[in-house]
Design an enzyme around this catalytic site. Structure first.
Site, PDB file in Angstrom:
ATOM      1  N   SER A 115       0.861  -1.177   0.000  1.00  0.00           N
ATOM      2  CA  SER A 115       0.000   0.000   0.000  1.00  0.00           C
ATOM      3  C   SER A 115       0.897   1.226   0.000  1.00  0.00           C
ATOM      4  CB  SER A 115      -0.912   0.016   1.231  1.00  0.00           C
ATOM      5  OG  SER A 115      -1.795   1.114   1.207  1.00  0.00           O
ATOM      6  N   ARG A 338      -0.272  -4.012  -6.967  1.00  0.00           N
ATOM      7  CA  ARG A 338      -1.497  -4.692  -6.539  1.00  0.00           C
ATOM      8  C   ARG A 338      -2.699  -3.947  -7.098  1.00  0.00           C
ATOM      9  NH1 ARG A 338      -3.883  -3.040  -0.767  1.00  0.00           N
ATOM     10  NH2 ARG A 338      -5.728  -3.440  -2.025  1.00  0.00           N
ATOM     11  N   THR A 374      -7.292   1.384   4.423  1.00  0.00           N
ATOM     12  CA  THR A 374      -6.845   0.595   5.565  1.00  0.00           C
ATOM     13  C   THR A 374      -7.699   0.882   6.793  1.00  0.00           C
ATOM     14  OG1 THR A 374      -4.576   0.584   4.709  1.00  0.00           O
ATOM     15  CG2 THR A 374      -4.869   0.044   7.030  1.00  0.00           C
ATOM     16  N   CYS A 535      -0.202  -6.394 -17.386  1.00  0.00           N
ATOM     17  CA  CYS A 535       0.436  -7.133 -16.297  1.00  0.00           C
ATOM     18  C   CYS A 535       1.690  -6.391 -15.837  1.00  0.00           C
ATOM     19  CB  CYS A 535       0.814  -8.536 -16.744  1.00  0.00           C
ATOM     20  SG  CYS A 535       1.766  -9.448 -15.506  1.00  0.00           S
ATOM     21  N   CYS A 560       4.472 -13.921 -11.213  1.00  0.00           N
ATOM     22  CA  CYS A 560       3.234 -13.286 -10.747  1.00  0.00           C
ATOM     23  C   CYS A 560       3.392 -12.678  -9.356  1.00  0.00           C
ATOM     24  CB  CYS A 560       2.104 -14.320 -10.746  1.00  0.00           C
ATOM     25  SG  CYS A 560       0.528 -13.684 -10.159  1.00  0.00           S
ATOM     26  N   CYS A 563      -1.289  -9.532  -8.152  1.00  0.00           N
ATOM     27  CA  CYS A 563      -2.035  -8.270  -8.173  1.00  0.00           C
ATOM     28  C   CYS A 563      -3.465  -8.462  -8.665  1.00  0.00           C
ATOM     29  CB  CYS A 563      -1.306  -7.239  -9.023  1.00  0.00           C
ATOM     30  SG  CYS A 563      -1.395  -7.529 -10.807  1.00  0.00           S
ATOM     31  N   CYS A 566      -4.832  -9.216 -14.243  1.00  0.00           N
ATOM     32  CA  CYS A 566      -5.184  -9.996 -15.434  1.00  0.00           C
ATOM     33  C   CYS A 566      -6.615 -10.514 -15.349  1.00  0.00           C
ATOM     34  CB  CYS A 566      -4.206 -11.140 -15.627  1.00  0.00           C
ATOM     35  SG  CYS A 566      -4.046 -12.248 -14.197  1.00  0.00           S
TER      36      CYS A 566
END
EC number: 1.5.5.1
Length: 591
Positions: A115, A338, A374, A535, A560, A563, A566
């Site tokens: 984050s 992400r 958050t 991606c 990968c 996130c 895709c």
């Protein structure tokens, strides 16, 4: 090979999860998968090719062992940990014995957490009123708050008036992964059973260790794999709009000390994105004992041009005359990405069902104009815990084995400041779809939010699902990106290397295709293969076939970073992201 998975069964109105260690009995996959004109089977994962039709599973021992728990929590992020901590706090205060088990797919708590992050500490302080004495890693209070509009060469400062969502007075700049790790320690000290390296995988049963729970809390984060199944099974999205998303890309840098302004928060909109592409940047100066900055770019996944690459837009942004001087002479030490929920109030699904409920970024409580989720995630976890505790300890509890339907949680959330906050900003994100784009959203915020505080008697709608927004390549202009210079901007693979991402090579690829022919026959032919650009980890490549003419899709699943972009942005909705074996994925350190 270790394959710890968690399973769910709601048919008996009882959510349970199987945490298992599985040997690699079968040659289930290779690391790279290809799509060719002959269209061989690429995906062999059991979510696409069921085990009862797969001879490789014949004779495999499906023995399982079961244990009872009161509450199982899937996901050790801010929401899941808040729920776990609050449950054990209440149990201690009322002298009740409640077994709480928390499973997390990352090898270590916080290793998959990414984050910005500028934290509104309200919910955190509610959960940990003695946080200073306990040494919580809130080291950088915000001391300077800046906002601007970027053109290609200039930065236009915009004043941040009191009461606007972007005002960060009283907030803290944090490394959220470190904060989550600290929360994990507090949870374990209270008696929560924390199981890192275990991935919740499917809504059925399998061999291994099952944790039978009266209530299962799903705190998987944005676009969770199990949440997708639950939305369909219980029709939880029947009365809300489709979720809309963004992708956030982030780096950590150690910079020259003369450029370091501890406590400064800097946000921008505009260049390099056009006005019809929602997004913005952040640059946060941390006070962690060294001149450290966190910086990143968020791009709305409702963008239309298939040639757009969020990663390369991010690298280009760092060369802006107002950004580059901060980074010159510094060193990049981390990278990650992400997806994040941007649908807000209009996209919140039904939150409860027999045996379980959804909290945090799984259903999506992010305050988009505030760029914060958050605090709302933590509060949802606290409210879920309180609602569950009331029902678990009720004298009217009719069964100790049948799962509970905790409808009180959704009622309590709607009566909390979370609901009020999200309602007040509900129209800001969809207001960016007008002729003026992002700038129209800024004007709307200034008039209707700052003056009316979200009390306007209408609710704007989003423009549908993000994957539907992509235009055919023939209708769009290709984007020419500058080459990375290796000092300020970098190539994709060297960036992924900084994420610490790793997956065991001999597991079934967790990036599955519903139809192996679609990547070439539709995505490449109509949209020029957008998966090779959206991606942020170089997972998808279109490469020439070994014989004859044409291309095939190559999936580098080991790259990968989890996130989920895709799964969200694929215009054919052919990619289905499922959890890999527990412990795989990125190994973020305080991202």
């Amino acid at each position: 090979m270790l394959v710890p998975l968690a399973k769910l069964s709601c048919l008996a109105y009882q959510c349970f999860h199987a945490l298992k260690i599985k040997k690699n009995y079968l040659p289930l996959c290779a690391t790279r998968w290809s799509s060719t004109s002959a269209v061989p089977r690429i995906t062999t994962h059991y979510t696409i090719y069921p085990r009862d039709k797969d001879k490789r599973w014949e004779g495999v021992n499906m023995e399982r062992f079961a244990e009872e728990a009161d509450v199982v929590i899937v996901g050790a992020g801010p929401a899941g940990l808040s729920a776990a901590v609050r449950l054990k706090q209440l149990a201690a205060a009322h002298e009740k014995d409640i077994r709480v088990c928390l499973v997390e797919k990352a090898a270590q708590i916080g290793a998959h957490t990414l984050s910005g992050a500028c934290l509104d500490p309200g919910a955190f302080k509610e959960l940990f009123p003695d946080w200073k004495e306990k040494g919580a890693p809130l080291n950088t209070p915000v001391t300077e708050d800046r906002f601007g509009i970027l053109t290609e060469k200039y930065r236009i400062p915009v004043p941040i008036l009191p009461g606007l969502p972007m005002n960060n007075h009283g907030n803290y700049i944090v490394r959220l992964g470190h904060l989550v790790s600290w929360m994990g320690e507090q949870a374990e000290a209270l008696g929560v059973e924390v199981y890192p390296g275990y991935a919740a995988a499917e809504a059925t049963f399998e061999r291994g260790l099952e944790l039978h729970a009266k209530v299962t809390i799903f705190a998987e984060g944005c676009h969770g794999h199990l949440a997708k199944q639950l939305y369909k099974k219980f029709d939880l999205r029947a009365n809300c709009e489709p979720q809309t998303y963004g992708i956030g890309l982030k780096e950590l840098w150690v910079i020259d000390e003369k450029n370091w302004k501890p406590g400064r928060v800097d946000h921008t909109v505009g260049w390099p994105l056009d006005r019809h592409t929602y997004g913005g940047s952040f640059l946060y100066h941390l006070n962690e004992g060294e001149p450290l900055v966190a910086l990143g770019l968020v791009v709305g996944l409702d963008y239309q041009n298939p040639y757009l690459s969020p990663f390369r837009e991010f690298q280009r942004w760092k060369h802006h005359p107002s950004i580059r001087p901060t980074l010159e002479g510094g060193k990049r030490i981390a990278y990650g990405a992400r997806a994040l929920n941007e649908g807000g109030f209009q996209s919140i699904p039904k939150l409860t069902f027999p045996g379980g409920l959804l909290i945090g970024c799984s259903p999506g409580f992010m305050n988009v104009p505030k760029i914060k989720g958050t605090h709302t995630a933590m509060k949802s976890g606290i409210l879920a815990a309180e609602s569950i505790f009331n029902q678990l300890t009720s004298e009217n509890l009719q069964s100790k084995t049948i799962g509970l339907h905790v409808t009180e949680y959704e009622d309590n959330l709607k009566n909390s400041w979370v609901w009020k906050e999200l309602y007040s900003v509900r129209n800001i994100r969809p207001s960016c779809h007008g002729v003026l784009g992002v700038y129209g959203g800024m004007i709307y915020t200034g008039i209707f939010y700052w003056i009316l505080r979200g009390m306007e008697p209408w609710t704007l709608k989003h423009k549908g699902s993000d994957f539907e927004r992509l235009k055919p390549a023939k209708d769009c202009t290709p984007i020419e990106y500058p080459k990375p210079d290796g000092q300020i901007s970098f190539d994709l693979l060297s960036s992924v290397a900084l994420s610490g991402t790793n997956h065991e090579h001999d597991q079934p690829a967790h990036l599955t295709l519903r139809d192996d022919s679609i990547p070439v026959n539709r995505n490449l032919s109509i949209y020029d293969g957008p998966e090779q650009r959206f991606c942020p980890a170089g997972v998808y490549e279109f490469v020439p076939v070994e014989q004859g003419d044409g291309f095939r899709l190559q999936i580098n699943a080991q790259n990968c970073v989890h996130c989920k972009t895709c799964d969200i942005k694929d215009p054919s909705q052919n990619i289905n992201w499922v959890v890999p074996e527990g412990g795989g994925g990125p190994a973020y350190n305080g991202m």
